[in-house]
Motif scaffolding. Structure first.
Motif, PDB file in Angstrom:
ATOM      1  N   CYS A  62      73.136  98.381  10.677  1.00  7.15           N
ATOM      2  CA  CYS A  62      72.584  98.862  11.984  1.00  7.15           C
ATOM      3  C   CYS A  62      72.841  98.351  13.114  1.00  7.15           C
ATOM      4  O   CYS A  62      72.417  99.055  14.407  1.00  7.15           O
ATOM      5  N   GLY A  65      70.268  98.932  16.301  1.00  2.38           N
ATOM      6  CA  GLY A  65      69.391 100.257  15.978  1.00  2.38           C
ATOM      7  C   GLY A  65      69.809 101.305  16.947  1.00  2.38           C
ATOM      8  O   GLY A  65      69.044 102.108  17.031  1.00  2.38           O
ATOM      9  N   LEU A  68      69.139 104.709  15.102  1.00  2.00           N
ATOM     10  CA  LEU A  68      67.880 104.725  14.003  1.00  2.00           C
ATOM     11  C   LEU A  68      67.124 106.040  14.824  1.00  2.00           C
ATOM     12  O   LEU A  68      66.471 106.772  13.861  1.00  2.00           O
ATOM     13  N   GLU A  78      65.246 103.492   7.510  1.00  2.00           N
ATOM     14  CA  GLU A  78      65.268 102.009   7.344  1.00  2.00           C
ATOM     15  C   GLU A  78      66.641 101.622   8.063  1.00  2.00           C
ATOM     16  O   GLU A  78      67.570 102.332   7.664  1.00  2.00           O
ATOM     17  N   GLY A  79      66.504 100.217   8.333  1.00  2.00           N
ATOM     18  CA  GLY A  79      67.979  99.737   8.695  1.00  2.00           C
ATOM     19  C   GLY A  79      68.049  98.431   7.836  1.00  2.00           C
ATOM     20  O   GLY A  79      67.110  97.769   7.509  1.00  2.00           O
ATOM     21  N   ASP A  81      70.989  94.724   8.170  1.00  2.00           N
ATOM     22  CA  ASP A  81      72.043  94.247   9.091  1.00  2.00           C
ATOM     23  C   ASP A  81      71.918  92.753   8.629  1.00  2.00           C
ATOM     24  O   ASP A  81      71.049  92.009   8.262  1.00  2.00           O
ATOM     25  N   LEU A  87      68.946  92.210  14.622  1.00  2.00           N
ATOM     26  CA  LEU A  87      68.004  92.772  13.967  1.00  2.00           C
ATOM     27  C   LEU A  87      66.622  92.581  14.840  1.00  2.00           C
ATOM     28  O   LEU A  87      65.846  93.404  15.057  1.00  2.00           O
ATOM     29  N   ALA A  90      66.947  94.956  17.523  1.00  2.00           N
ATOM     30  CA  ALA A  90      66.590  96.229  17.010  1.00  2.00           C
ATOM     31  C   ALA A  90      65.174  96.567  16.854  1.00  2.00           C
ATOM     32  O   ALA A  90      64.591  97.440  17.056  1.00  2.00           O
ATOM     33  N   ARG A  91      64.440  95.329  16.149  1.00  2.00           N
ATOM     34  CA  ARG A  91      63.137  95.372  15.950  1.00  2.00           C
ATOM     35  C   ARG A  91      62.222  95.674  17.314  1.00  2.00           C
ATOM     36  O   ARG A  91      61.041  96.203  17.453  1.00  2.00           O
ATOM     37  N   ARG A  97      59.933 100.905  12.685  1.00  6.42           N
ATOM     38  CA  ARG A  97      61.033 101.093  11.549  1.00  6.42           C
ATOM     39  C   ARG A  97      61.211  99.953  10.593  1.00  6.42           C
ATOM     40  O   ARG A  97      61.458  98.773  11.170  1.00  6.42           O
ATOM     41  N   LEU A  99      63.274  97.153   8.976  1.00 10.03           N
ATOM     42  CA  LEU A  99      64.611  96.758   9.034  1.00 10.03           C
ATOM     43  C   LEU A  99      64.857  95.552   8.401  1.00 10.03           C
ATOM     44  O   LEU A  99      63.950  94.699   8.328  1.00 10.03           O
TER      45      LEU A  99
END
Length: 263
Positions: A62, A65, A68, A78-79, A81, A87, A90-91, A97, A99
């Motif tokens: 991902c 993200g 997403l 869900e992701g 990586d 990550l 992305a978080r 979500r 991850l």
């Protein structure tokens, strides 16, 4: 997903922490449309009889993200990586979500998914076809009965055009961001080098990052052969030469009953 790098960075930040935010800025400058890309994939699962509350989707590889939210319009997402820094980025953007940190070839999640997407060539960072088959096996283990696996390769060898230098420019945080790229084919690999330059501002120093990638370069029949060998018996396979971004798309639909991934 980043495979290998060498960097000279002004300041205390690790290179990937800087590159994570660079990625989205550069690809936005190229006109990338995550919602449009997912809309093109939607027919692959449109007739599965599920809805946004019951369909489980995994974005494998991902990265930052970027897909997403678009995937979230179609199911519970869900992701996954392998880059901690990607990550973390992305978080920060998607705190609600799930991850997961993990590698394609050996991740283990409790959930089974109706749709697994491996987009933007992320699976191409595997070192060889042995690892590719392990990854397909692992992904197949996480598919629910009747589930769909969608894999966008970095590029298939039978459609490779002669690589040429490329420059992309945009503005990030009020400062010019430039990425120069070059590539070459070496056997069954595509070697790519990016030089990122975030130019100096009134109080910020210039940041330069050299990033090197090595990706699988295989003809489409090799991808299909490895999918067939690794995925459950009875899985239906297909290849579309266009895909969401013109690099092709592999599709695998596992049997609706029996075999690995039932659940």
């Amino acid at each position: 997903m980043v495979s290998d790098w060498a960097a000279v960075v002004a300041g205390p930040e690790a290179p990937f922490q800087r590159i994570a935010r660079y990625y989205d800025a550069i690809y936005a400058a190229r006109g990338r449309d995550p919602f449009g890309e997912i809309a093109l994939l939607f027919p692959a699962w449109a007739a599965d009889g599920l809805d946004v509350e019951t369909r489980r989707i995994l974005d494998a590889g991902c990265g930052t993200g970027i897909h997403l939210d678009a995937l979230g319009q179609h199911g519970v997402v869900e992701g996954l990586d392998r880059s901690r820094d990607m990550l973390a980025y992305a978080r920060a953007r998607h705190p609600d979500r799930p991850l997961h940190l993990g590698d394609f070839t050996g991740f283990r999640l409790e959930s089974r998914f109706n749709v697994i997407c491996c987009l933007f060539g992320s699976i191409g960072y595997l070192p060889d076809r042995t690892a590719l088959r392990r990854a397909f096996s692992c992904l197949g283990d996480h598919l629910a009965a009747g589930g769909v696996l969608l894999v966008e390769p970095p590029v298939v060898a039978d459609a490779l055009e002669p690589p040429r230098p490329q420059r992309i420019e945009t503005v990030l945080e009020g400062r010019p961001l430039i990425r120069d790229g070059s590539a070459r084919a070496v056997g069954q690999s595509l070697e790519i080098e990016f030089t990122w330059r975030h130019l100096a501002g009134p109080t910020e120093p210039e940041c330069t990052v050299l990033e090197r990638h090595r990706m699988l370069l295989l003809p489409s029949d090799c991808w299909l052969e490895d999918m067939k060998d690794a995925l459950p018996e009875g899985t239906r396979l297909s290849f579309e030469s266009a895909g969401p971004r013109g690099r092709g798309l592999f599709k695998a639909v596992v049997s609706p009953v029996g075999g690995p991934g039932t659940g």
